[in-house]
Design an enzyme around this catalytic site. Structure first.
Site, mmCIF file in Angstrom:
data_model
loop_
_atom_site.group_PDB
_atom_site.id
_atom_site.type_symbol
_atom_site.label_atom_id
_atom_site.label_comp_id
_atom_site.label_asym_id
_atom_site.label_seq_id
_atom_site.Cartn_x
_atom_site.Cartn_y
_atom_site.Cartn_z
ATOM 1 N N GLY A 66 0.960 -1.235 -0.032
ATOM 2 C CA GLY A 66 0.007 0.129 0.216
ATOM 3 C C GLY A 66 0.936 1.121 -0.255
ATOM 4 O O GLY A 66 1.859 1.267 -0.829
ATOM 5 N N GLU A 67 0.660 2.217 0.866
ATOM 6 C CA GLU A 67 1.484 3.500 0.908
ATOM 7 C C GLU A 67 1.923 3.253 2.346
ATOM 8 O O GLU A 67 1.072 3.435 3.332
ATOM 9 C CB GLU A 67 0.602 4.567 0.654
ATOM 10 C CG GLU A 67 0.806 4.914 -0.938
ATOM 11 C CD GLU A 67 2.136 5.038 -1.358
ATOM 12 O OE1 GLU A 67 3.123 5.517 -0.560
ATOM 13 O OE2 GLU A 67 2.399 4.580 -2.372
ATOM 14 N N SER A 68 3.054 3.506 2.865
ATOM 15 C CA SER A 68 3.821 3.197 4.114
ATOM 16 C C SER A 68 3.443 4.495 4.802
ATOM 17 O O SER A 68 3.429 4.584 6.115
ATOM 18 C CB SER A 68 5.257 2.935 4.009
ATOM 19 O OG SER A 68 6.243 3.783 3.111
ATOM 20 N N CYS A 98 5.840 -5.459 0.442
ATOM 21 C CA CYS A 98 6.144 -4.121 -0.126
ATOM 22 C C CYS A 98 5.987 -2.980 0.987
ATOM 23 O O CYS A 98 6.800 -3.047 1.412
ATOM 24 C CB CYS A 98 4.962 -3.890 -1.346
ATOM 25 S SG CYS A 98 5.617 -2.781 -2.452
ATOM 26 N N ILE A 147 5.739 -3.231 -7.386
ATOM 27 C CA ILE A 147 4.891 -2.048 -7.642
ATOM 28 C C ILE A 147 5.624 -0.858 -6.724
ATOM 29 O O ILE A 147 5.479 -0.769 -5.706
ATOM 30 C CB ILE A 147 3.376 -2.148 -7.542
ATOM 31 C CG1 ILE A 147 2.870 -3.212 -8.326
ATOM 32 C CG2 ILE A 147 2.483 -0.919 -7.727
ATOM 33 C CD1 ILE A 147 1.349 -3.722 -7.995
ATOM 34 N N ARG A 148 6.210 0.103 -7.449
ATOM 35 C CA ARG A 148 6.818 1.028 -6.678
ATOM 36 C C ARG A 148 7.475 0.605 -5.508
ATOM 37 O O ARG A 148 7.451 0.960 -4.294
ATOM 38 C CB ARG A 148 5.996 2.288 -6.306
ATOM 39 C CG ARG A 148 5.642 3.045 -7.697
ATOM 40 C CD ARG A 148 4.349 4.203 -7.261
ATOM 41 N NE ARG A 148 3.327 3.386 -7.298
ATOM 42 C CZ ARG A 148 2.630 3.421 -5.865
ATOM 43 N NH1 ARG A 148 3.064 4.173 -4.874
ATOM 44 N NH2 ARG A 148 1.539 2.991 -5.602
ATOM 45 N N HIS A 183 4.738 -8.238 -4.622
ATOM 46 C CA HIS A 183 3.547 -8.883 -4.355
ATOM 47 C C HIS A 183 3.326 -10.329 -4.687
ATOM 48 O O HIS A 183 3.688 -10.525 -5.919
ATOM 49 C CB HIS A 183 2.422 -8.013 -4.917
ATOM 50 C CG HIS A 183 2.368 -6.487 -4.664
ATOM 51 N ND1 HIS A 183 1.514 -6.114 -3.494
ATOM 52 C CD2 HIS A 183 2.997 -5.547 -4.920
ATOM 53 C CE1 HIS A 183 1.750 -5.004 -3.241
ATOM 54 N NE2 HIS A 183 2.598 -4.592 -4.078
ATOM 55 N N GLU A 185 0.686 -11.846 -3.495
ATOM 56 C CA GLU A 185 -0.732 -12.399 -2.912
ATOM 57 C C GLU A 185 -1.718 -12.040 -4.137
ATOM 58 O O GLU A 185 -2.895 -12.399 -4.299
ATOM 59 C CB GLU A 185 -1.021 -11.397 -1.851
ATOM 60 C CG GLU A 185 -1.327 -9.941 -2.190
ATOM 61 C CD GLU A 185 -0.024 -9.276 -2.267
ATOM 62 O OE1 GLU A 185 1.069 -9.613 -2.179
ATOM 63 O OE2 GLU A 185 -0.199 -7.964 -2.291
#
Ligand code: GLN
Length: 213
Positions: A66-68, A98, A147-148, A183, A185
């Site tokens: 997600g976004e840390s 991630c 992803i990023r 990722h 999952e």
């Protein structure tokens, strides 16, 4: 790779008593839940974790991508940092992917002796898929979706690096904690989640006593 407990459960066909929490403040928690609930032979029960009380009785915890930055704000808002540290200190296995890897590092929750570099492969254009050979995982490389993604810029002696991409560590284990930059999952390859569940089973079989790290 599967522990005896999983085998016993399959034989007796009882619903699993294993309970895995998935940090659900933000990010891709649902994909982890879906994958956990499909694990063979006996899927664990899952619980979305949003407040400290949700950690009670967990046998393992997944921190999703997600976004840390957003996730960190949520952790602060809900007072989750110390309860998460206590959970990990009790030896409960944790899997971070991630942004989850970033959350585990020294500058965030500090559950692993690693320092992650965020967006290390570059920003949006550096989202890519590649085969990742994970040490200790049988059956060939995994398809990693980046992803990023972060990579692990530094790590201490207790950390075992399990895989590298472009010469940078992207997967690590420290005791019962697993962290991956990518990722797993999202596809059908559930081997990392099965490995994680195996660590959960080992701890339960040992009576919940934390192993020295
Ligand atoms: N770039 C994100 C961060 O810094 C991580 C991206 C992801 O989880 N896919 O938190």
């Amino acid at each position: 790779m599967l522990g005896t407990r999983a085998t016993e459960d399959a034989v007796s066909r009882r619903p699993s008593s294993v309970l895995i929490g998935v940090l659900a403040l933000q990010g891709g928690f649902e994909a982890h839940e879906r994958m956990l609930r499909k694990l063979k032979p006996t899927p664990p029960r899952t619980r979305e974790v949003r407040v400290p009380g949700d950690l009670d009785g967990l046998d393992g915890l997944v921190i999703p991508g997600g976004e840390s930055t957003t996730m960190t704000l949520g952790v602060q808002r809900e007072g989750l940092a110390d309860p998460l540290r206590e959970l990990s200190a009790a030896g409960v296995p944790v899997l971070g992917s991630c942004a989850g890897l970033i959350m585990l590092d020294r500058e965030h929750l500090g559950l692993m002796d690693i320092r992650a570099d965020r967006n290390a492969f570059g920003r949006q254009i550096r989202s890519f898929e590649t085969d990742v050979e994970l040490q200790g995982l049988q059956g060939g490389p995994m398809r990693g979706i980046f992803i990023r993604a972060p990579w692990i810029a530094e790590h201490g002696p207790a950390v075992e690096i399990l895989a590298e991409v472009e010469g940078h560590p992207v997967a690590a284990r420290q005791g019962s904690m697993l962290a991956v930059s990518f990722h797993t999952e999202l596809g059908d390859d559930d081997r990392l989640h099965r490995w994680f569940l195996h660590l959960v089973g080992e701890r339960r079989a040992a009576g919940g006593v934390p192993e020295p790290r």
